[in-house]
Design a protein around this motif. Structure first.
Motif, PDB file in Angstrom:
ATOM      1  N   ILE A 198      12.447   8.100  12.169  1.00  0.00           N
ATOM      2  CA  ILE A 198      11.555   6.950  11.997  1.00  0.00           C
ATOM      3  C   ILE A 198      10.993   6.950  10.572  1.00  0.00           C
ATOM      4  CG2 ILE A 198       9.324   5.954  12.670  1.00  0.00           C
ATOM      5  CD1 ILE A 198       9.992   7.018  15.565  1.00  0.00           C
ATOM      6  N   CYS A 199      10.500   8.086  10.134  1.00  0.00           N
ATOM      7  CA  CYS A 199       9.927   8.176   8.788  1.00  0.00           C
ATOM      8  C   CYS A 199      10.969   7.905   7.708  1.00  0.00           C
ATOM      9  CB  CYS A 199       9.288   9.545   8.576  1.00  0.00           C
ATOM     10  SG  CYS A 199       7.767   9.800   9.521  1.00  0.00           S
ATOM     11  N   GLU A 200      12.192   8.373   7.913  1.00  0.00           N
ATOM     12  CA  GLU A 200      13.267   8.132   6.939  1.00  0.00           C
ATOM     13  C   GLU A 200      13.556   6.646   6.790  1.00  0.00           C
ATOM     14  OE1 GLU A 200      16.322  10.576   8.645  1.00  0.00           O
ATOM     15  OE2 GLU A 200      15.701  12.340   7.498  1.00  0.00           O
ATOM     16  N   GLY A 201      13.299   5.878   7.830  1.00  0.00           N
ATOM     17  CA  GLY A 201      13.532   4.444   7.778  1.00  0.00           C
ATOM     18  C   GLY A 201      12.471   3.677   7.008  1.00  0.00           C
ATOM     19  N   TYR A 202      11.355   4.329   6.715  1.00  0.00           N
ATOM     20  CA  TYR A 202      10.245   3.650   6.052  1.00  0.00           C
ATOM     21  C   TYR A 202       9.875   4.245   4.701  1.00  0.00           C
ATOM     22  CZ  TYR A 202       9.217   1.116  10.358  1.00  0.00           C
ATOM     23  OH  TYR A 202       9.287   0.285  11.455  1.00  0.00           O
ATOM     24  N   MET A 220       0.841  -1.202   0.000  1.00  0.00           N
ATOM     25  CA  MET A 220       0.000   0.000   0.000  1.00  0.00           C
ATOM     26  C   MET A 220       0.870   1.243   0.000  1.00  0.00           C
ATOM     27  SD  MET A 220      -1.167   0.128   3.988  1.00  0.00           S
ATOM     28  CE  MET A 220      -1.508  -1.593   4.132  1.00  0.00           C
ATOM     29  N   GLU A 221       0.266   2.368  -0.301  1.00  0.00           N
ATOM     30  CA  GLU A 221       0.961   3.649  -0.270  1.00  0.00           C
ATOM     31  C   GLU A 221       0.352   4.526   0.819  1.00  0.00           C
ATOM     32  OE1 GLU A 221       2.181   3.727  -4.983  1.00  0.00           O
ATOM     33  OE2 GLU A 221       0.773   5.223  -4.266  1.00  0.00           O
ATOM     34  N   LEU A 222       1.222   5.118   1.619  1.00  0.00           N
ATOM     35  CA  LEU A 222       0.805   6.008   2.699  1.00  0.00           C
ATOM     36  C   LEU A 222       1.475   7.354   2.530  1.00  0.00           C
ATOM     37  CD1 LEU A 222       1.425   3.617   5.732  1.00  0.00           C
ATOM     38  CD2 LEU A 222      -0.705   3.912   4.467  1.00  0.00           C
ATOM     39  N   LEU A 223       0.777   8.394   2.877  1.00  0.00           N
ATOM     40  CA  LEU A 223       1.358   9.722   2.971  1.00  0.00           C
ATOM     41  C   LEU A 223       1.362  10.075   4.449  1.00  0.00           C
ATOM     42  CD1 LEU A 223       2.375  12.057   1.145  1.00  0.00           C
ATOM     43  CD2 LEU A 223       0.124  13.090   1.464  1.00  0.00           C
ATOM     44  N   ILE A 224       2.540  10.333   5.002  1.00  0.00           N
ATOM     45  CA  ILE A 224       2.692  10.658   6.423  1.00  0.00           C
ATOM     46  C   ILE A 224       3.027  12.136   6.537  1.00  0.00           C
ATOM     47  CG2 ILE A 224       3.943  10.151   8.565  1.00  0.00           C
ATOM     48  CD1 ILE A 224       2.601   7.672   7.506  1.00  0.00           C
ATOM     49  N   ARG A 268      11.929  15.263  19.859  1.00  0.00           N
ATOM     50  CA  ARG A 268      10.835  14.459  19.311  1.00  0.00           C
ATOM     51  C   ARG A 268      10.750  14.633  17.796  1.00  0.00           C
ATOM     52  NH1 ARG A 268       8.083  16.881  23.415  1.00  0.00           N
ATOM     53  NH2 ARG A 268       6.661  17.938  21.976  1.00  0.00           N
ATOM     54  N   LEU A 269      10.933  15.860  17.327  1.00  0.00           N
ATOM     55  CA  LEU A 269      10.889  16.127  15.888  1.00  0.00           C
ATOM     56  C   LEU A 269      11.965  15.320  15.163  1.00  0.00           C
ATOM     57  CD1 LEU A 269       9.843  17.736  13.430  1.00  0.00           C
ATOM     58  CD2 LEU A 269      11.557  19.464  13.991  1.00  0.00           C
ATOM     59  N   ARG A 270      13.189  15.325  15.678  1.00  0.00           N
ATOM     60  CA  ARG A 270      14.277  14.560  15.055  1.00  0.00           C
ATOM     61  C   ARG A 270      13.970  13.061  15.083  1.00  0.00           C
ATOM     62  NH1 ARG A 270      17.166  18.448  17.859  1.00  0.00           N
ATOM     63  NH2 ARG A 270      17.719  17.005  19.540  1.00  0.00           N
ATOM     64  N   VAL A 289       6.781  15.773   5.377  1.00  0.00           N
ATOM     65  CA  VAL A 289       5.904  14.914   4.576  1.00  0.00           C
ATOM     66  C   VAL A 289       6.721  13.774   3.980  1.00  0.00           C
ATOM     67  CG1 VAL A 289       4.303  14.807   2.626  1.00  0.00           C
ATOM     68  CG2 VAL A 289       4.435  16.892   3.998  1.00  0.00           C
ATOM     69  N   PHE A 290       6.230  12.553   4.167  1.00  0.00           N
ATOM     70  CA  PHE A 290       6.906  11.371   3.645  1.00  0.00           C
ATOM     71  C   PHE A 290       5.935  10.522   2.843  1.00  0.00           C
ATOM     72  CE2 PHE A 290       9.865  12.578   6.834  1.00  0.00           C
ATOM     73  CZ  PHE A 290      11.087  12.036   6.454  1.00  0.00           C
TER      74      PHE A 290
END
Length: 101
Positions: free
Chosen positions: A31-35, A6-10, A24-26, A43-44
């Motif tokens: 976490i998002c960079e890993g996925y 599936m495709e997700l927009l975070i 927390r921001l970092r 935005v990821f």
């Protein structure tokens, strides 16, 4: 069902007024960079399986302050990233396979 992709927009908005908020921001960004692929500052685009989505959301939920921060997860139709229109400088080409670092 685990092979379903599936495709997700975070998207996220993390309070950064305090040093704890900046941490927390970092953490959320890492976490998002890993996925997925960063397409804007907070935005990821993520291509993943349902199992991976659960792991991603659990990690993000643990990383934020639920009273101050906000994360939105949009579930998109398969192929949405490839059909996206870019105005201005595009960050990266569309991706079709899950990315987990």
């Amino acid at each position: 069902m685990d092979g379903f992709v599936m495709e997700l927009l975070i998207t996220y908005d993390v309070e950064t007024v305090t040093p704890a908020g900046a941490r927390r921001l970092r953490r959320v960004a890492r976490i998002c960079e890993g996925y997925g692929h960063r397409v804007q500052k907070s935005v990821f685009e993520v291509t993943c399986t349902p199992k991976t989505q659960l792991m991603l959301e659990a990690a993000l939920s643990k990383a934020i302050d639920h009273a101050r921060d906000s994360i939105r997860v949009y579930h998109l139709d398969r192929g949405s990233f490839g059909r996206a229109r870019h105005l201005g400088a595009a960050i990266s080409p569309p991706h079709n396979e899950p990315l987990v670092l």
